[in-house]
Design an enzyme around this catalytic site. Structure first.
Site, PDB file in Angstrom:
ATOM      1  N   ALA A   1      49.438  39.189  39.702  1.00  0.00           N
ATOM      2  CA  ALA A   1      49.280  37.783  39.393  1.00  0.00           C
ATOM      3  C   ALA A   1      48.172  37.303  40.641  1.00  0.00           C
ATOM      4  CB  ALA A   1      50.406  36.899  39.069  1.00  0.00           C
ATOM      5  N   CYS A   2      47.391  36.388  40.280  1.00  0.00           N
ATOM      6  CA  CYS A   2      46.243  35.973  41.308  1.00  0.00           C
ATOM      7  C   CYS A   2      45.719  34.642  41.139  1.00  0.00           C
ATOM      8  CB  CYS A   2      45.387  36.907  41.430  1.00  0.00           C
ATOM      9  SG  CYS A   2      45.665  38.653  40.955  1.00  0.00           S
ATOM     10  N   THR A   3      45.141  34.140  42.090  1.00  0.00           N
ATOM     11  CA  THR A   3      44.335  33.052  42.002  1.00  0.00           C
ATOM     12  C   THR A   3      42.905  33.621  42.769  1.00  0.00           C
ATOM     13  OG1 THR A   3      46.001  31.532  42.153  1.00  0.00           O
ATOM     14  CG2 THR A   3      43.904  30.577  42.576  1.00  0.00           C
TER      15      THR A   3
END
Ligand code: NAG
Ligand code: NAG
Ligand code: NAG
Ligand code: NAG
Ligand code: NAG
Length: 385
Positions: free
Chosen positions: A137-139
């Site tokens: 998961a990331c931004t």
């Protein structure tokens, strides 16, 4: 191929969750004011700069990763944490290696080399390489300043659902991964081809820069119609799609321009949906490529910056996991004239964009050919994800 290896991988994927599925207690969303003055990195959210290694692409794939041998004990520790014990471990060690030959060159050979050099059984190294496809998961943000200078930054969040430690409020896998973060300079003829922030023992890529040409990050795309169907098909023998992080690596290594990268990232058939966030080397070159397994939707620069978490930009983010609204708010507050690695680091240091899964923050400047990354921590109070 027999049913052994197929069953092994299916079980292993499921096992990842059943190993440590103590569910975290509910914590109310914890959102703070946009941070400022966080850069240069310091204080309790900063756990150290990432070490550089060189990988020589002129070597045969099986010999490329030996420079990272110093990391081997950590790879072993990780394998111990990752891999279920008992009967399941037997299956992983005995049957999973048969699937290695179905992976494309040079990935199959590199994985073989890492296993040989580290003494970690082949099945476990393979499992480790596949897990990132499923649990990342990331931004990510691509932005340009008022002079058209492009910057690309990301937080990598990893370890969700892989065991919550109630006592010290941390994710077991995230803790294990922080010591494995490495910066890698991939060279041919002693010259940099691309640079990446990665994990020791992992041959796909999630974050990287092809200096002076483009920057690229990959985010997983949770999708109801099944990130997993393609992976199941691959296990069952239908193998015409590409692993997402292998495509990211191939593009970083072999594409030489923004346009070529964009074309490969939007058109190659994939095993599962994904987001590719691509920045070029001149004004207006920034895109979020939202991929299904077969094709693509391109969302290119509108307001001179583009942001993505793990949700389609045209949909509302899941309210329990909304990193987009806070990140957007902070990007809006940072006026375009002020966009720089420093201000992007501030955005990525604002909770819950920074959360307990955050493993590293990377900042990239394409025209300088620079990539820098920092190990992160998120002391309480902090959202688990
Ligand atoms: C959390 O607990 C584990 C063992 O219980 C320990 O190894 C680890 O270092 C702890 N992490 C932190 C951040 O205190
Ligand atoms: C790369 O550099 C090393 C030492 O710095 C040198 O021994 C080697 O010959 C160089 N290789 C090439 C292909 O230039
Ligand atoms: C990049 O291209 C070279 C030459 O075609 C090929 O040998 C290599 O395997 C490619 N790299 C990746 C990661 O696909
Ligand atoms: C941008 O990338 C293209 C393709 O690699 C290259 O020809 C061009 O010189 C680059 N421009 C700058 C300003 O680096
Ligand atoms: C950020 O600015 C855009 C464009 O002005 C606006 O549509 C959006 O609602 C703003 N978002 C936040 C969270 O402030």
């Amino acid at each position: 191929m027999g049913s052994g290896p197929r069953r092994a991988l299916l079980l292993a994927l499921v096992a990842a969750c059943s190993v440590g599925c103590a569910r975290p207690q509910f914590v109310p969303p914890y959102t703070e004011e946009c941070r400022s003055g966080m850069y240069p990195p310091k204080g309790p959210t900063f756990k150290g700069a990432v070490t550089w290694y060189t990988v020589n692409l002129d070597l045969p794939p099986a010999k490329r990763w030996t420079d990272l041998l110093g990391m081997i004990q950590v790879v072993r520790d990780l394998a111990n944490a990752f891999v279920p014990s008992g009967k399941l471990l037997d299956i992983v060690d005995r049957d999973l290696p048969l699937l290695l030959d179905t992976l494309p060159f040079p990935f199959n050979e590199e994985i073989r080399g890492i296993s040989a050099a580290s003494g970690v059984p082949l099945g476990e190294v393979l499992l480790f390489n596949i897990f990132y496809e499923v649990f990342t998961a990331c931004t990510s943000v691509v932005a340009e300043d008022s002079n058209g200078h492009l910057f690309h930054a990301r937080n990598l969040d990893f370890g969700l659902f892989m065991g919550w430690d109630v006592r010290n409020k941390s994710w077991l896998m995230t803790e294990k991964l922080r010591p494995l973060v490495v910066n890698v300079d991939f060279q041919r003829n002693n010259k940099t081809v691309f640079k990446s922030t990665s994990f020791a023992g992992y041959v796909g890529m999630l974050t990287g820069i092809h200096p002076h040409a483009f920057t690229l990050t990959m985010n997983e795309r949770f999708s109801l119609d099944g990130g997993y169907i393609g992976i199941m098909e691959w296990i069952l023998g239908k193998r015409d799609g590409m692993w997402m992080s292998f495509l990211t690596r191939s593009v970083l290594e072999n594409a030489t321009s923004y346009e070529e990268a964009k074309q490969k990232l939007s058109q190659t058939k994939l095993l599962a949906p994904a987001y590719f966030i691509l920045g070029g080397n001149q004004t207006g070159q920034g895109c979020v490529i939202t991929r299904s397994r077969f094709c693509c939707s391109l969302h290119c620069f509108e307001s001179r910056w583009s942001l993505t978490t793990n949700y389609d930009h045209w949909k509302e983010p899941l309210f329990l996991d909304d990193r987009r609204t806070p990140a957007m708010k902070c990007m809006n507050q940072t006026t375009r004239a002020n966009i720089s690695p420093k201000t992007l680091y501030d955005v990525l240091s604002t909770k819950p964009v920074l959360n307990k899964l955050t493993t590293y923050t990377t900042l990239m400047d394409v025209s300088e050919g620079r990539l820098e990354s920092y190990i992160r921590d998120c002391p309480d109070p902090c959202m688990p994800w």
